[in-house]
Design a protein around this motif. Structure first.
Motif: not given
Length: 118
Positions: A4, A12, A25
């Motif tokens: 990511y 995260l 997400i």
């Protein structure tokens, strides 16, 4: 997690464990093809079903389409295969003329007698 893109808004690892039902997400690709920053979002349940549509639903959708007037007509055009096959096919033999059968003299006289007005 490592794939990511980095975001400064939240961590995260912590965000993923804190997600509630219907939350995710996500990251998408930009116009240049690079991933955008990860974003916390609410997901909406799909309004579809995981089964084939029944015939009535298909008919209603097709008949309500604005393209139905132009594209709704079935057209069976001659295909390229059919055209080539017709060119390569041997010509059909011409039909032979039918020969008239000759009557015997006895049959001819009976025919004349049957058709005579007297």
């Amino acid at each position: 997690m490592r794939t990511y893109p980095k975001t400064g808004d939240y961590q995260l690892e912590e965000a993923l464990t804190a997600l509630g039902a219907g939350e995710a997400i996500v990251t998408v690709m930009s116009e240049r093809g690079a991933p955008t920053p990860a974003a916390w979002t609410m997901l909406r349940a799909p309004r579809s079903r995981m089964a084939p549509a029944d015939a009535a639903a298909i008919s209603a959708t097709v008949s309500g389409s604005p393209l139905q007037a132009e594209d709704g007509q079935v057209v069976d055009r001659e295909s390229a295969y059919e055209r080539l096959a017709a060119k390569l096919a041997p010509p059909a033999p011409a039909p032979r003329p039918r020969r008239r059968r000759r009557m015997s003299r006895a049959a001819a006289s009976r025919s004349r007698a049957a058709s005579a007005p007297w």
